[in-house]
Design an enzyme around this catalytic site. Structure first.
Site, mmCIF file in Angstrom:
data_model
loop_
_atom_site.group_PDB
_atom_site.id
_atom_site.type_symbol
_atom_site.label_atom_id
_atom_site.label_comp_id
_atom_site.label_asym_id
_atom_site.label_seq_id
_atom_site.Cartn_x
_atom_site.Cartn_y
_atom_site.Cartn_z
ATOM 1 N N CYS A 162 0.693 -0.561 0.240
ATOM 2 C CA CYS A 162 0.395 -0.073 0.118
ATOM 3 C C CYS A 162 0.938 1.245 -0.072
ATOM 4 O O CYS A 162 1.657 1.537 0.210
ATOM 5 C CB CYS A 162 -0.751 0.346 1.146
ATOM 6 S SG CYS A 162 -1.842 1.490 1.385
ATOM 7 N N CYS A 197 -0.158 4.442 7.028
ATOM 8 C CA CYS A 197 -0.493 4.308 8.102
ATOM 9 C C CYS A 197 0.080 3.689 9.265
ATOM 10 O O CYS A 197 -0.097 2.131 8.707
ATOM 11 C CB CYS A 197 -2.000 3.416 8.321
ATOM 12 S SG CYS A 197 -3.081 4.664 6.543
ATOM 13 N N CYS A 245 -0.625 -0.035 10.251
ATOM 14 C CA CYS A 245 -1.283 -1.212 9.055
ATOM 15 C C CYS A 245 0.224 -1.828 8.945
ATOM 16 O O CYS A 245 1.105 -1.117 8.489
ATOM 17 C CB CYS A 245 -1.710 -0.168 8.462
ATOM 18 S SG CYS A 245 -1.891 -1.512 6.862
ATOM 19 N N CYS A 296 -16.796 -9.427 3.985
ATOM 20 C CA CYS A 296 -16.777 -8.471 3.331
ATOM 21 C C CYS A 296 -15.247 -8.182 3.362
ATOM 22 O O CYS A 296 -14.409 -8.869 3.216
ATOM 23 C CB CYS A 296 -16.142 -7.753 5.124
ATOM 24 S SG CYS A 296 -17.366 -7.384 6.539
ATOM 25 N N CYS A 343 -20.081 -6.575 2.123
ATOM 26 C CA CYS A 343 -19.724 -4.814 1.886
ATOM 27 C C CYS A 343 -18.126 -5.241 1.419
ATOM 28 O O CYS A 343 -17.248 -5.905 1.402
ATOM 29 C CB CYS A 343 -18.884 -5.228 3.763
ATOM 30 S SG CYS A 343 -18.616 -3.433 4.592
ATOM 31 N N CYS A 397 -20.599 1.589 7.266
ATOM 32 C CA CYS A 397 -20.224 1.266 8.339
ATOM 33 C C CYS A 397 -18.785 1.591 8.913
ATOM 34 O O CYS A 397 -17.774 2.333 7.851
ATOM 35 C CB CYS A 397 -18.830 0.219 8.159
ATOM 36 S SG CYS A 397 -18.532 -1.358 9.719
ATOM 37 N N ARG A 425 -19.371 -3.838 16.631
ATOM 38 C CA ARG A 425 -18.911 -4.932 16.604
ATOM 39 C C ARG A 425 -17.480 -5.282 17.318
ATOM 40 O O ARG A 425 -16.483 -4.458 17.349
ATOM 41 C CB ARG A 425 -17.953 -4.813 14.712
ATOM 42 C CG ARG A 425 -17.382 -6.499 14.446
ATOM 43 C CD ARG A 425 -17.493 -6.460 13.301
ATOM 44 N NE ARG A 425 -19.155 -6.577 12.399
ATOM 45 C CZ ARG A 425 -19.354 -5.511 11.665
ATOM 46 N NH1 ARG A 425 -18.539 -5.059 11.069
ATOM 47 N NH2 ARG A 425 -20.518 -5.705 11.166
#
Length: 417
Positions: free
Chosen positions: A65, A69, A72, A109, A142, A202, A272
């Site tokens: 990526c 972040c 991550c 998901c 999702c 979400c 969740r």
């Protein structure tokens, strides 16, 4: 305790607590912990009974990526030894999804690393959504692909997506401390785009990154204002090879207080337990079911979770039941209202049964996998030569519970579901 009686009364009326009351929940002592869980449990049972919704992650594209972040394992510059692969083909993704559905999940998901999807990426995911829907009747899907551009949410909706996940992660004031390649406002904008397209929104948070109680309360109240259908609560896993590798700030008791605070602020929303529950809640996971009404089944994006069978046994042993595909997750007033599922009166959850996607290993959006790793492996990972020091909170680092996923999507091995 007057505080807890007040919070229960407000939760049953869908009334927001004050910031001071939310902070007071986080400040309660371990001696009062069971009272806090019992109070928040009354609110959870009032709106969701004893049902537990199961969700299943499929990592469509892993690693590499361009975003930075800090939490991550797929971030730019990450040295974490995770699986790296490009887009799964629709049939491969559908087979991976089928494993989770066979294990009891009602929602799939679909997650992909990256800043956000190109139009070609949206085409790929749309084909995958159609394949999953054609082969699995009644499944909820999702998507979680990062920051959305204009028109992309509508295209995903047209392809059959029910929801879109994009987490705020932390407070606006501290967001720049964990990510510099995009902004907090970018994330808010993507949640608005999902809402506007008719997708169930979400959005959640990551706890354990060194934030203050005020930061936690800020992000949860911001989420309430955004009015998502579901709020995934992630607990940072300090993945070796990431900037937050030494941030072991959570205890099981702290995690339970955070979940209780979220339930009081978002009383009738799908809450969740997401990334990091096995690592930080450990043997106290069953208590968390009294606070949250939704979990992920099996493995996460780049880490291994508790065995799927163990998840099902835990739910049954704690006196809860797996929510069926024919059951509506959200309270009737949310469904009837036809609009988001926050804690605001009159919100509703549109027509998307059991809406909300949950967080994908910490943040759940695009490659921003949040805690970097989620869950414990079936076999403990080898202890590193120099483990981080114990935290001030007295929580010993549990690097033995962190294991990189080597099975399921992107491999030739059977998934954990």
């Amino acid at each position: 305790m007057d505080l807890l009686n007040t919070l229960v009364d407000k939760g049953l009326r869908r009334e927001s607590p004050t910031r001071e009351e939310a902070l007071a929940v986080l400040a309660t002592s371990d001696d009062d912990l069971l009272d806090v869980v019992a109070a928040a449990g009354k609110v959870r049972r009032h709106w969701f009974g004893r049902r537990v919704k199961l969700n299943y992650l499929v990592n469509l594209k892993s690693g590499l990526c361009p975003e930075d972040c800090s939490y991550c394992s797929q971030r730019l510059g990450s040295k974490a030894d995770i699986l790296k692969y490009t887009w799964l083909k629709p049939d491969d993704a559908s087979r991976a999804a089928a494993a989770g559905l066979a294990g009891g999940a009602k929602r799939v998901c679909l997650v992909a690393s990256g800043r956000g999807p190109t139009d070609r990426d949206v085409d790929r995911v749309s084909d995958t959504i159609k394949a999953i829907k054609e082969q699995n009747e009644g499944v909820e899907v999702c998507a979680c692909l990062g920051l959305l551009s204009d028109g992309q949410a509508e295209r995903l909706r047209e392809a059959g997506a029910d929801a879109y996940n994009h987490n705020l992660n932390t407070s606006e004031a501290t967001y720049g401390d964990i990510t510099t390649t995009h902004t907090y406002a970018d994330r808010v904008d993507t949640v608005h785009k999902a809402h506007a397209a008719g997708l169930s929104a979400c959005s959640g948070l990551i706890a354990g990154m060194g934030e203050s109680d005020e930061d936690l309360v800020d992000v949860v109240f911001s989420l309430r204002e955004l009015d998502p259908d579901s709020v995934p609560v992630n607990f940072l896993i300090p993945f070796e090879g990431t900037p937050l590798a030494k941030e072991w700030n959570l205890t099981p008791q702290r995690c339970l207080r955070i979940l209780a605070m979220v339930r009081f602020v978002c009383p009738d929303v799908e809450v969740r337990i997401a990334g990091g529950r096995e690592v930080h809640l450990r043997t106290m996971q069953p208590l968390a079911l009294h606070l949250a009404n939704s979990i992920f089944l099996g493995d996460y994006l780049t880490s291994e979770g508790q065995a799927g069978r163990a998840d099902l046994e835990m739910i049954a042993d704690a006196g809860f039941e797996v929510e069926g595909a024919d059951q509506v997750t959200l309270p009737e007033h949310r469904v009837a209202a036809g609009g988001g599922c926050g804690s605001h009166e009159g919100s509703g959850c549109g027509s998307h049964e059991g809406s909300g996607c949950g967080s994908h290993e910490g943040t759940g959006c695009g490659s921003h996998q949040g805690g970097g790793v989620c869950g414990s492996a079936a076999a403990p990972a080898e202890e590193p030569a120099s483990a981080p020091a114990a935290t001030a909170a007295g929580n010993e680092p549990r690097t033995d519970l962190v294991s990189v996923r080597r099975r399921g999507a992107g491999t030739d091995l059977a998934p954990n579901a």
